[in-house]
Structures are given as structure tokens and as C-alpha cells.
Design a protein around this motif. Structure first.
Motif, PDB file in Angstrom:
ATOM      1  N   GLU A 121       0.824  -1.201   0.000  1.00 43.26           N
ATOM      2  CA  GLU A 121       0.000   0.000   0.000  1.00 43.26           C
ATOM      3  C   GLU A 121       0.865   1.261   0.000  1.00 43.26           C
ATOM      4  O   GLU A 121       2.042   1.231   0.358  1.00 43.26           O
ATOM      5  CB  GLU A 121      -0.949   0.006   1.204  1.00 43.26           C
ATOM      6  CG  GLU A 121      -1.956  -1.133   1.148  1.00 43.26           C
ATOM      7  CD  GLU A 121      -3.243  -0.805   1.859  1.00 43.26           C
ATOM      8  OE1 GLU A 121      -4.302  -1.184   1.349  1.00 43.26           O
ATOM      9  OE2 GLU A 121      -3.193  -0.169   2.935  1.00 43.26           O
ATOM     10  N   SER A 122       0.245   2.364  -0.423  1.00 38.72           N
ATOM     11  CA  SER A 122       0.953   3.639  -0.470  1.00 38.72           C
ATOM     12  C   SER A 122      -0.039   4.767  -0.261  1.00 38.72           C
ATOM     13  O   SER A 122      -1.255   4.588  -0.391  1.00 38.72           O
ATOM     14  CB  SER A 122       1.673   3.815  -1.817  1.00 38.72           C
ATOM     15  OG  SER A 122       0.730   3.847  -2.879  1.00 38.72           O
ATOM     16  N   SER A 123       0.485   5.939   0.067  1.00 44.86           N
ATOM     17  CA  SER A 123      -0.340   7.128   0.281  1.00 44.86           C
ATOM     18  C   SER A 123       0.368   8.328  -0.354  1.00 44.86           C
ATOM     19  O   SER A 123       1.438   8.726   0.095  1.00 44.86           O
ATOM     20  CB  SER A 123      -0.551   7.371   1.773  1.00 44.86           C
ATOM     21  OG  SER A 123      -1.296   8.561   1.984  1.00 44.86           O
ATOM     22  N   PRO A 124      -0.210   8.889  -1.425  1.00 45.04           N
ATOM     23  CA  PRO A 124       0.410  10.041  -2.082  1.00 45.04           C
ATOM     24  C   PRO A 124       0.064  11.348  -1.385  1.00 45.04           C
ATOM     25  O   PRO A 124      -0.970  11.462  -0.722  1.00 45.04           O
ATOM     26  CB  PRO A 124      -0.198  10.001  -3.491  1.00 45.04           C
ATOM     27  CG  PRO A 124      -1.553   9.396  -3.278  1.00 45.04           C
ATOM     28  CD  PRO A 124      -1.402   8.416  -2.143  1.00 45.04           C
ATOM     29  N   SER A 125       0.939  12.334  -1.514  1.00 42.95           N
ATOM     30  CA  SER A 125       0.703  13.661  -0.953  1.00 42.95           C
ATOM     31  C   SER A 125       1.091  14.709  -1.983  1.00 42.95           C
ATOM     32  O   SER A 125       2.148  14.608  -2.619  1.00 42.95           O
ATOM     33  CB  SER A 125       1.524  13.861   0.322  1.00 42.95           C
ATOM     34  OG  SER A 125       1.340  15.179   0.821  1.00 42.95           O
ATOM     35  N   ARG A 130       6.121  26.039   0.072  1.00 39.87           N
ATOM     36  CA  ARG A 130       7.584  26.117   0.118  1.00 39.87           C
ATOM     37  C   ARG A 130       8.039  26.414   1.542  1.00 39.87           C
ATOM     38  O   ARG A 130       7.464  27.246   2.221  1.00 39.87           O
ATOM     39  CB  ARG A 130       8.083  27.201  -0.833  1.00 39.87           C
ATOM     40  CG  ARG A 130       9.604  27.280  -0.931  1.00 39.87           C
ATOM     41  CD  ARG A 130      10.029  28.202  -2.069  1.00 39.87           C
ATOM     42  NE  ARG A 130       9.569  27.705  -3.355  1.00 39.87           N
ATOM     43  CZ  ARG A 130      10.179  26.747  -4.067  1.00 39.87           C
ATOM     44  NH1 ARG A 130      11.278  26.190  -3.574  1.00 39.87           N
ATOM     45  NH2 ARG A 130       9.700  26.355  -5.214  1.00 39.87           N
ATOM     46  N   GLY A 131       9.073  25.698   1.990  1.00 41.69           N
ATOM     47  CA  GLY A 131       9.555  25.858   3.351  1.00 41.69           C
ATOM     48  C   GLY A 131       9.064  24.768   4.286  1.00 41.69           C
ATOM     49  O   GLY A 131       9.555  24.663   5.415  1.00 41.69           O
ATOM     50  N   THR A 132       8.124  23.937   3.817  1.00 45.36           N
ATOM     51  CA  THR A 132       7.643  22.825   4.639  1.00 45.36           C
ATOM     52  C   THR A 132       8.710  21.739   4.711  1.00 45.36           C
ATOM     53  O   THR A 132       9.290  21.364   3.694  1.00 45.36           O
ATOM     54  CB  THR A 132       6.351  22.224   4.055  1.00 45.36           C
ATOM     55  OG1 THR A 132       5.344  23.233   4.011  1.00 45.36           O
ATOM     56  CG2 THR A 132       5.867  21.054   4.899  1.00 45.36           C
ATOM     57  N   VAL A 133       8.972  21.241   5.916  1.00 44.99           N
ATOM     58  CA  VAL A 133       9.972  20.200   6.121  1.00 44.99           C
ATOM     59  C   VAL A 133       9.315  19.036   6.863  1.00 44.99           C
ATOM     60  O   VAL A 133       8.513  19.248   7.774  1.00 44.99           O
ATOM     61  CB  VAL A 133      11.172  20.726   6.946  1.00 44.99           C
ATOM     62  CG1 VAL A 133      12.160  19.607   7.235  1.00 44.99           C
ATOM     63  CG2 VAL A 133      11.865  21.866   6.214  1.00 44.99           C
ATOM     64  N   PHE A 162      13.158  15.760   4.648  1.00 49.26           N
ATOM     65  CA  PHE A 162      13.085  16.237   3.265  1.00 49.26           C
ATOM     66  C   PHE A 162      12.207  17.472   3.165  1.00 49.26           C
ATOM     67  O   PHE A 162      11.357  17.718   4.030  1.00 49.26           O
ATOM     68  CB  PHE A 162      12.586  15.145   2.316  1.00 49.26           C
ATOM     69  CG  PHE A 162      11.151  14.732   2.511  1.00 49.26           C
ATOM     70  CD1 PHE A 162      10.145  15.224   1.693  1.00 49.26           C
ATOM     71  CD2 PHE A 162      10.797  13.829   3.501  1.00 49.26           C
ATOM     72  CE1 PHE A 162       8.830  14.837   1.857  1.00 49.26           C
ATOM     73  CE2 PHE A 162       9.480  13.427   3.675  1.00 49.26           C
ATOM     74  CZ  PHE A 162       8.485  13.936   2.853  1.00 49.26           C
ATOM     75  N   GLU A 163      12.466  18.259   2.120  1.00 48.59           N
ATOM     76  CA  GLU A 163      11.642  19.427   1.832  1.00 48.59           C
ATOM     77  C   GLU A 163      10.403  18.927   1.097  1.00 48.59           C
ATOM     78  O   GLU A 163      10.510  18.249   0.077  1.00 48.59           O
ATOM     79  CB  GLU A 163      12.427  20.430   0.997  1.00 48.59           C
ATOM     80  CG  GLU A 163      13.653  20.972   1.718  1.00 48.59           C
ATOM     81  CD  GLU A 163      14.466  21.920   0.851  1.00 48.59           C
ATOM     82  OE1 GLU A 163      14.054  22.176  -0.305  1.00 48.59           O
ATOM     83  OE2 GLU A 163      15.509  22.393   1.330  1.00 48.59           O
ATOM     84  N   ALA A 164       9.238  19.272   1.630  1.00 50.22           N
ATOM     85  CA  ALA A 164       7.999  18.646   1.160  1.00 50.22           C
ATOM     86  C   ALA A 164       7.204  19.524   0.200  1.00 50.22           C
ATOM     87  O   ALA A 164       5.995  19.346   0.050  1.00 50.22           O
ATOM     88  CB  ALA A 164       7.137  18.267   2.357  1.00 50.22           C
ATOM     89  N   ASN A 165       7.891  20.451  -0.497  1.00 51.19           N
ATOM     90  CA  ASN A 165       7.182  21.288  -1.462  1.00 51.19           C
ATOM     91  C   ASN A 165       7.211  20.677  -2.858  1.00 51.19           C
ATOM     92  O   ASN A 165       7.086  21.374  -3.860  1.00 51.19           O
ATOM     93  CB  ASN A 165       7.783  22.705  -1.486  1.00 51.19           C
ATOM     94  CG  ASN A 165       9.255  22.717  -1.857  1.00 51.19           C
ATOM     95  OD1 ASN A 165      10.011  21.892  -1.352  1.00 51.19           O
ATOM     96  ND2 ASN A 165       9.658  23.627  -2.728  1.00 51.19           N
TER      97      ASN A 165
END
Length: 201
Positions: A121-125, A130-133, A162-165
């Protein structure tokens, strides 16, 4: 009243409150969050239970943590979230889930999550502002973290940030359940990043 009804009403009340605090009209918030105006109206009137993706988008657009939108009880300095108050926002029939353990505004939204992904299973986001870590620690199994199309294997005992942008996916390609704890730090909404909207509707 069920827990789901309480969450729906808390979300309705708090989305409307924070939209007013930010000075966003329904149209402005809809544009910032990438959510339809009709969906926002239904949420603010407590007539729908939106997906976790929708709640995350609205929280990001308002610059507040999901815990703030769900109206956790707040103490003056210490806030304890009992085990039975951890909110499960996503789950599958196979047994995968995530739980929002705690969150705060310091100075922007800061959240801590408990994740379990079953094999296959997986979950995409979608990309966060910008700036979210994101910081995560895998306690069991192996996480395949895909960021902007590139796979990263994180075994039990290992941690990552990781940077999540960029688009990202949490996946379990192994044959045992994957468990991890993850923290998400979102930058606060600044006056410079917010448009000057007309009066709140």
C-alpha cells in the motif's frame, strides 16, 4: 453525538474562524487551497466529511495545523493528547492508517504523525507550501519514500528529512507492515504571501 460528528462540527467552526482571521473570502481560500468554493461551503456548514488531502490543503492555505482546525483542547503551556484522542484521518481496509498525534503553532504549524502502511500500500501527498519540512523515523519494516519521482528506501531504525514542497508518496513495497513517526513543520502564512482580499463574506 459521534466522534466523527464532533470532528465535522469542529472543522466547520474553525475553518470559518481562521478564514475570518486571515481575511480570506470563500473564493480566495478556495483558490489558495485548490478546493472548490462549493466544498468549502459544505465544510463550513458541517455538511460533509472531507478527505485528509482536502483538510491538509485547507490547513496549508490558512497556515494552521490540522490539530488547530480540529479544535484540540489547549492548555496554557502543556497540552496532553490522550491515546484515544489521536485522530485517525486516513485508513484502508487492509489495515494501513495514519494518526495525528499532536500539533501546535510554533511559529507555524508543527504536527506529529503516527503512520502504519501495510505491504503493497501507499499514500500520495501533493506538494506542501515552500519551506515545509518533514522528519520521519521508521520503527518497523521499510519505507519507500518517493519525492518528486525519485525513490528513497528507509529501513527500520533509520530516519530521514526532506523538503515537502514537491509531490511525494509514502509506500510499503515490502512484505511486512511499515511503521513510522513523522513530524511536519509548515511555515507560517505571512502578510507578504497573503493576497489583499475583499471583506469576508
Amino acid at each position: 453525538m459521534s466522534d466523527l460528528d464532533l470532528l465535522t462540527q469542529s472543522l466547520a467552526r474553525n475553518v470559518k474562524h481562521w478564514r475570518a482571521v486571515r481575511g480570506f473570502t470563500l473564493d480566495v481560500l478556495a483558490a489558495r487551497a485548490g478546493v472548490s468554493r462549493g466544498m468549502l461551503i459544505q465544510i463550513e456548514q458541517a455538511r460533509t466529511n472531507p478527505s485528509i488531502g482536502t483538510v491538509v490543503k485547507i490547513g496549508d492555505a490558512l497556515g494552521v495545523a490540522i490539530t488547530t482546525l480540529l479544535d484540540y483542547e489547549q492548555g496554557p503551556k502543556v497540552r496532553i493528547v490522550p491515546a484515544d484522542r489521536a485522530v485517525r484521518l486516513w485508513h484502508t481496509e487492509a489495515g494501513s492508517y495514519n494518526r495525528l498525534l499532536a500539533g501546535t503553532e510554533a511559529p507555524g504549524p508543527l504536527e506529529m504523525w503516527d503512520w502504519r502502511l501495510m505491504p503493497g500500500e501507499s499514500s500520495p501527498s501533493e506538494p506542501h507550501p515552500r519551506g515545509t519540512v518533514e522528519l520521519l523515523h521508521v520503527s518497523a519494516g521499510e519505507l519507500t519514500l518517493t519525492v518528486d519521482g525519485e525513490d528513497h528506501r528507509i529501513p527500520a531504525g533509520a530516519s530521514a528529512s526532506f523538503e515537502a514542497n514537491a509531490p511525494h508518496v509514502y509506500g510499503n513495497r515490502g512484505d511486512v507492515p511499515m511503521e513510522m513517526v513523522m513530524a511536519v513543520s509548515v511555515p507560517p502564512v505571512s502578510a507578504q504571501s497573503a493576497p489583499t482580499p475583499p471583506p469576508v463574506q
